[in-house]
Enzyme design. Structure first.
Site, mmCIF file in Angstrom:
data_model
loop_
_atom_site.group_PDB
_atom_site.id
_atom_site.type_symbol
_atom_site.label_atom_id
_atom_site.label_comp_id
_atom_site.label_asym_id
_atom_site.label_seq_id
_atom_site.Cartn_x
_atom_site.Cartn_y
_atom_site.Cartn_z
ATOM 1 C CG ASP A 11 -29.055 35.532 0.482
ATOM 2 O OD1 ASP A 11 -28.237 36.214 1.146
ATOM 3 O OD2 ASP A 11 -30.253 35.408 0.792
ATOM 4 C CE1 TYR A 38 -33.314 36.094 5.007
ATOM 5 C CE2 TYR A 38 -33.178 33.806 4.340
ATOM 6 C CZ TYR A 38 -33.565 35.101 4.090
ATOM 7 O OH TYR A 38 -34.211 35.392 2.933
ATOM 8 C CD GLU A 43 -30.760 37.905 -1.440
ATOM 9 O OE1 GLU A 43 -29.809 37.374 -2.047
ATOM 10 O OE2 GLU A 43 -31.847 37.347 -1.265
#
Length: 704
Positions: free
Chosen positions: A110, A320, A7
């Site tokens: 993801d 993240y 992604e």
DNA sequence: GCAAGGTC
């Protein structure tokens, strides 16, 4: 060759590293028979209405219901014109070439609904036919990656997930764009009045809270406070009862056996209750809790915090950031001791980091079932050297929270003393016995109860103490406070909790209003549309926002529950339910809401019409000031002068064409009046056209 | 000129 597509670049690079694919190419990495490429989120999106021939914002286009949706490259605005994003085009070309030379594609976007959509939109846009398998992992440790690649799933297993994602995407388009155009057109097409499944309920929450706060009528009530003395230490007790009437409170006040009334020891200790209370540490941060904390402590906006976290992430200092989970799995937990050691030198909480190395870690945040697309926020193993102050704040919130989360409980002792002195009183006190996790930031607990004692002396049941002083307290009930970014973010997350239906609530809990990645931008959109404004820390609706709210508040599109309803259906689609049923219902709803908004939106004309005061403009003929006459029922306003000319303009009047205006000018006189300001803040010039005993104001917004 | 969803 196998092509792995992630992604985002960071994930592709992690995967490549595990495989030892180290050759860096433009837009991908390769080695060991694999290539690893990436997207930047949604490269492909649903095409704009123009792609279906809906040009301009026109009544006759509505509702816009494309039979088959088209896909288009993500666009950017350059000098006011929409153009394909050049960076996106470049990356798409890389992906196209790699897909063409691939035997097999491995989908490593993801592990979630949007991740699936990101890949499928690219795949279908490129008209690719290559077979693909799916990597499904929720952390990027070497172990998780290797395991994931040993357990690749057939791509078709995720078809229903894609259908649910596609339904989400198309439904937001159909409802959002139609509702926006319908309301804007109805209100005279003078500004964008946007509507959407997420932004409109959010606006509604802000407006409802504002009105509730503004219309709140405080109730006055009374309490009696007494001050007792135990061996020189004075503490405060409050009457058990509150009193609505001052007389009743006065009566109890007069009965207090204080020293001044001749009672040496007029406070009888009836009971002393001591209870320990354990406070578990808070969970690790997800983006939303980080944004809330940064807003509360430092006044950062949700958008600022997201930007700072993104920078820290790109510097590889934190994991993240756009995560919605506050948990980690066992694999990540194994890395925690090392991460704790890294914080040992930290000026604020280094000591607590050192302490944590000597005790067993609290595993409250370790639950792989609660890890969604991404795990909770953590610092990485890289130690920051120098950081700008604002980045440091965010880093510290994340690193400090890690120490808190794995720390011990905070143990408090709650003491409640019951006292009789003419009537019943109670004294409350809390003493922190062992701060546990609270030692990390060492900040005072701001959730202390009203009228609480910092410390209480040791007293025993049966004692009698002197009442040194008494006070009659007049208090007011308080309204719920206005939303600020922290409380709004929280409300967006948990709006489901006020829903009765259990199943609905469950669907809502996982999603809330918007997603972690989009909530900040939803708030910014409302500000950009002039619906809300920041005032100090609060978010307040504007007049425009309130007017829109008033029109739509009872409609489904303004209800937070709408997202819950959709989520429930989308989940059913993921497990195999009919796609066409849902799509048909959405289309039907779009027809309804379009019709309704076209109807009620005219009420907003008022917003955009200049407020003229008597005397603002002189009639060119009689030189007298004009007066405004409003007929609310008809939705019209008129302006009249004192002379025989009646100057009028109705709100619902058709805009005059150029020919019509020229015709009027030919027969009459014109006067241009500059710079009117409407309630919505738009500035207008008005031409006053006189013709055959009538005159028209023609208002044109400036600079549009 | 519009949605919400990603991410640079």
């Amino acid at each position: 060759m196998k092509v792995v597509i992630a992604e985002k670049p960071s994930v592709a690079k992690e995967l490549a590293k595990v495989f030892g694919a180290t050759t860096v190419k433009s837009g991908y990495m390769e080695g060991k028979g694999y290539t690893f490429t990436w997207a930047f989120g949604h490269l492909i999106q649903l095409a704009a209405p123009e792609a279906y021939g809906f040009k301009g914002w026109k009544l006759e286009n509505l509702p816009m219901l494309p039979e088959r949706f088209k896909l288009a490259v993500k666009q950017n605005k350059v000098n006011g014109v929409m153009k394909d994003d050049p960076g996106v085009v470049k990356q798409l070309n890389v992906i196209r070439d790699l897909f063409e030379s691939a035997d097999e594609i491995i989908v490593a976007t993801d592990a979630g609904r949007e991740g699936e959509l990101i890949f499928r939109y690219i795949y279908y846009h490129l008209k690719c036919k290559k077979p693909f398998r799916r990597l499904w992992i929720s952390s990027q440790t070497d172990e998780a990656i290797k395991n994931g690649f040993r357990n690749l799933k057939p791509g078709s297993e995720y078809d229903t997930l894609f259908y649910s994602a596609q339904c989400r995407s198309e439904s937001d388009w159909i409802v959002g764009l139609n509702a926006t155009q319908a309301l804007s057109i109805a209100a005279g097409n003078r500004s964008v009045l946007s509507m959407g499944r997420v932004q409109t309920p959010t606006l509604a929450m802000i407006c409802a809270r504002y009105l509730e706060n503004k219309n709140f009528i405080p109730q006055i009530y009374y309490q009696i406070a007494i001050f007792l003395n135990k061996d020189g230490q004075v503490f405060k007790a409050i009457s058990v009862k509150n009193f609505d009437k001052q007389e009743a409170a006065q009566k109890v006040f007069d009965q207090v056996k204080d020293v001044a009334s001749g009672f040496t020891n007029g406070g009888d200790i009836l009971n002393v209750e001591v209870k320990p209370r354990k406070e578990q540490p808070p969970l690790l941060h997800d983006l939303s809790s980080l944004q809330q904390e940064a807003n509360k402590r430092k006044g950062f906006t949700a958008d600022q915090t997201l930007g700072l976290a993104q920078t820290l992430y790109e510097s590889k200092l934190i994991t993240y950031p756009r995560t919605g989970s506050r948990y980690i799995g066992d694999d990540v937990f194994a890395e925690i001791p090392g991460l704790v050691v890294n914080q040992s030198e930290h000026p604020i909480f280094g000591k607590q980091a050192a302490f944590l190395q000597t005790v067993k870690l609290n595993k409250r945040c370790v639950n792989v079932k609660k890890v969604t697309d991404h795990h909770a926020l953590l610092p990485t193993s890289n130690k920051p050297t120098y950081l700008p102050a604002d980045q440091q704040v965010i880093y510290d919130l994340i690193a400090g929270r890690m120490l808190e989360a794995f720390h011990q409980e905070c143990i408090k002792e709650l003491t409640k003393i019951s006292i009789e002195s003419g009537s019943a009183f109670v004294a409350n006190g809390t003493v922190v016995q062992s701060p546990g996790w609270r030692a990390v930031f060492n900040q005072a607990d701001n959730e202390k109860e009203d009228e609480e004692n910092p410390t209480l002396p040791k007293v025993v049941k049966g004692e009698a103490l002197p009442v040194e002083k008494k006070e009659l307290l007049e208090k007011q009930t308080k309204p719920k406070s206005l939303y600020n970014e922290a409380s709004l973010l929280k409300a967006m997350e948990t709006s489901g909790k006020e829903i009765e239906d259990d199943e609905l609530r469950q669907a809502m809990k996982d999603t809330g209003l918007g997603t972690p990645a989009t909530r900040a931008s939803i708030i910014e959109t409302l500000i950009k549309r002039d619906y809300i404004k920041r005032e100090k820390k609060n978010l307040l609706p504007s007049e425009k926002g309130l007017a829109v709210y008033d029109l739509v508040k009872d409609k489904q599109i303004a209800q937070a529950e709408l997202t819950g309803l959709w989520e429930k259906r989308l989940e059913e689609i993921r497990t195999g339910a009919s796609v066409s049923d849902f799509k048909n219902e959405i289309r039907e709803y779009a027809r309804t809401i379009t019709k309704e908004l076209l109807d009620v939106g005219r009420g907003l004309n008022e917003l955009f019409t200049p407020e003229l005061q008597e005397g603002d403009v002189l009639c060119p003929l009689c030189k007298k000031g004009i007066v405004r006459i409003t007929d609310k029922a008809a939705g019209c306003s008129a302006y009249a002068s004192g002379c025989k000319f009646v100057i009028w303009r109705t709100m619902c009047e058709k805009k005059l064409t150029d020919e019509e205006i020229m015709g009027l000018i030919a027969t009459g006189k014109t006067a241009v009046i500059k710079g009117f300001k409407s309630k919505a803040g738009n500035v207008f010039d008005a031409s006053l056209l006189l013709s055959e005993g009538k005159a028209h104001f023609v208002f044109e917004p400036k600079g549009e």
